[in-house]
Design a protein around this motif. Structure first.
Motif, PDB file in Angstrom:
ATOM      1  N   ILE A 182      31.107  44.749  49.470  1.00  0.00           N
ATOM      2  CA  ILE A 182      31.883  44.802  48.227  1.00  0.00           C
ATOM      3  C   ILE A 182      31.207  45.709  47.205  1.00  0.00           C
ATOM      4  O   ILE A 182      31.858  46.519  46.527  1.00  0.00           O
ATOM      5  N   LEU A 221      41.410  43.736  49.303  1.00  0.00           N
ATOM      6  CA  LEU A 221      40.595  44.710  48.574  1.00  0.00           C
ATOM      7  C   LEU A 221      41.230  45.232  47.282  1.00  0.00           C
ATOM      8  O   LEU A 221      40.535  45.358  46.269  1.00  0.00           O
ATOM      9  N   PRO A 222      42.540  45.542  47.258  1.00  0.00           N
ATOM     10  CA  PRO A 222      43.120  46.011  45.987  1.00  0.00           C
ATOM     11  C   PRO A 222      42.973  44.994  44.858  1.00  0.00           C
ATOM     12  O   PRO A 222      42.644  45.362  43.720  1.00  0.00           O
ATOM     13  N   TYR A 237      39.286  44.802  43.755  1.00  0.00           N
ATOM     14  CA  TYR A 237      38.942  45.963  42.942  1.00  0.00           C
ATOM     15  C   TYR A 237      39.490  45.837  41.524  1.00  0.00           C
ATOM     16  O   TYR A 237      38.756  46.019  40.536  1.00  0.00           O
ATOM     17  N   SER A 238      40.794  45.514  41.404  1.00  0.00           N
ATOM     18  CA  SER A 238      41.404  45.467  40.073  1.00  0.00           C
ATOM     19  C   SER A 238      40.793  44.355  39.213  1.00  0.00           C
ATOM     20  O   SER A 238      40.602  44.529  38.005  1.00  0.00           O
ATOM     21  N   LEU A 288      34.138  53.506  44.184  1.00  0.00           N
ATOM     22  CA  LEU A 288      35.291  53.581  43.281  1.00  0.00           C
ATOM     23  C   LEU A 288      34.858  53.673  41.817  1.00  0.00           C
ATOM     24  O   LEU A 288      35.635  53.404  40.906  1.00  0.00           O
ATOM     25  N   LYS A 304      37.214  45.437  38.271  1.00  0.00           N
ATOM     26  CA  LYS A 304      37.320  46.551  37.327  1.00  0.00           C
ATOM     27  C   LYS A 304      37.519  46.020  35.910  1.00  0.00           C
ATOM     28  O   LYS A 304      36.891  46.490  34.945  1.00  0.00           O
ATOM     29  N   LEU A 327      31.759  49.338  48.147  1.00  0.00           N
ATOM     30  CA  LEU A 327      33.137  49.738  47.853  1.00  0.00           C
ATOM     31  C   LEU A 327      33.308  50.021  46.365  1.00  0.00           C
ATOM     32  O   LEU A 327      33.877  51.051  45.976  1.00  0.00           O
ATOM     33  N   LEU A 328      32.811  49.124  45.528  1.00  0.00           N
ATOM     34  CA  LEU A 328      32.967  49.284  44.081  1.00  0.00           C
ATOM     35  C   LEU A 328      32.208  50.497  43.562  1.00  0.00           C
ATOM     36  O   LEU A 328      32.664  51.189  42.649  1.00  0.00           O
TER      37      LEU A 328
END
Length: 347
Positions: free
Chosen positions: A104, A73-74, A77-78, A111, A81, A107-108
């Protein structure tokens, strides 16, 4: 809040990135053209979760899936992003708009990446859109099929037409095969699956600004793929142009086509020649293999044109007796404006 977009709207977006979160094998079998693969589960992990689902229960399968995904997941995300700052919209999809893409996207959204959409119906909806388009919308296009013996430069003509902005459907390039016994020599990379081949055809037609399109005369099968029946039918029922030139010009064109591949691909050429033993006879094939080993490619080309390709293509050419246009050229550049004018005259 989860934002959803359907495939028809998604395809009209200009600065959009499609992200396929299915496994690598699913992605390779067929995906939305231009999308990138960011798998939630790889093939092995997907198999593990599937086995638990079948042998135990959905709850245990979900728990296992979560444990496998959590470490990724990290990075997901990065990466997304960064993409979110490059693209106006990001469309995430799985097989049919289920748990993988939804989780997904949620989650995004949490965030604060707010230009992310889930594709309604997933890849399955895109695939249906492609099939429906090729079945129902292809009638709006006027196909102009270019015929001629091997070496008249049909592919070069398509390339030149494309360079001046004419609409071209280059089926051999899309299939990565020139449709002959030596078809794979000039192409590198893995050929597309049938699904991807159909998607490539769809996108050429979908993005065309004209309702006529130039295409080379082909059989239904090109290498490992087949031209969809609706496309092939439209080609046959379209306009037909016959290209002619001298025997010497044809040899020059073929030598030019294969110049960068001769020598380094002799083993492929010999393997292809061995497939012609039934057609040409053992003695002829053995002689041709000797000539390849001696690097006498001109002899090989002349022989194959006279004894294999010309008889084969003459049969195909004679199927269309009343050509809409016949162009007999000295220099191949002469053909381009003639064909361009013909296309405009039927639009």
């Amino acid at each position: 809040m989860l934002k959803v977009i359907d495939i028809e709207k998604a395809l009209t977006r200009k600065n959009v990135l499609f992200i396929d979160v299915r496994s690598p094998s699913e992605f390779e079998d067929g995906t939305i053209l231009g999308s990138i693969n960011m798998p939630i589960l790889d093939d092995e992990e997907r198999a593990i979760v599937g086995t638990i689902y079948r042998k135990e229960n959905p709850h245990e399968a979900t728990l296992k899936g979560l444990s496998l995904v959590s470490t990724k997941l990290p990075n997901i995300y990065s990466t997304i992003k960064k993409y979110s700052m490059e693209y106006d919209e990001i469309v995430i999809f799985c097989w049919r708009g289920g748990m993988r893409s939804k989780s997904i996207c949620n989650l995004l959204n949490m965030l604060n990446i707010d230009n992310v959409y889930q594709l309604k119906g997933g890849y399955k909806s895109y695939r249906k859109y492609v099939i429906d388009f090729l079945e129902d919308k292809v009638e709006q296009y006027k196909f102009i099929m270019i015929h001629g013996l091997t070496g008249v430069g049909k592919t070069h003509i398509l390339d030149q037409l494309e360079l001046i902005g004419e609409p071209v459907l280059n089926l051999e390039k899309l299939a990565k095969n020139s449709g002959s016994v030596f078809g794979d020599i000039v192409f590198t990379g893995k050929p597309p699956t049938q699904k991807m081949f159909e998607s490539l055809i769809f996108h050429v037609l979908y993005s065309s600004k004209e309702k006529y399109i130039f295409v080379e005369s082909e059989s239904k099968r090109i290498g490992s793929v087949q031209v969809p029946e609706s496309i092939y039918r439209r080609m046959v029922n379209g306009y037909h142009i016959l290209i002619k030139t001298t025997f010497e010009n044809r040899i020059e064109v073929i030598l030019k086509d294969y110049a960068n591949y001769l020598g380094i691909n002799d083993s492929k050429i010999i393997a292809s020649l061995n497939h012609l033993r039934k057609r040409l006879g053992n003695k002829a094939v053995n002689d041709l293999i000797d000539k390849v080993e001696q690097k006498d490619y001109t002899y090989v080309i002349k022989y194959l044109m006279e004894h294999y390709y010309d008889p084969l293509y003459n049969y195909s050419i004679q199927k269309y007796k009343n050509y809409d246009l016949v162009v007999d050229y000295e220099k191949i550049e002469e053909v381009i404006p003639i064909l361009s004018d013909f296309g405009k005259s039927i639009s």
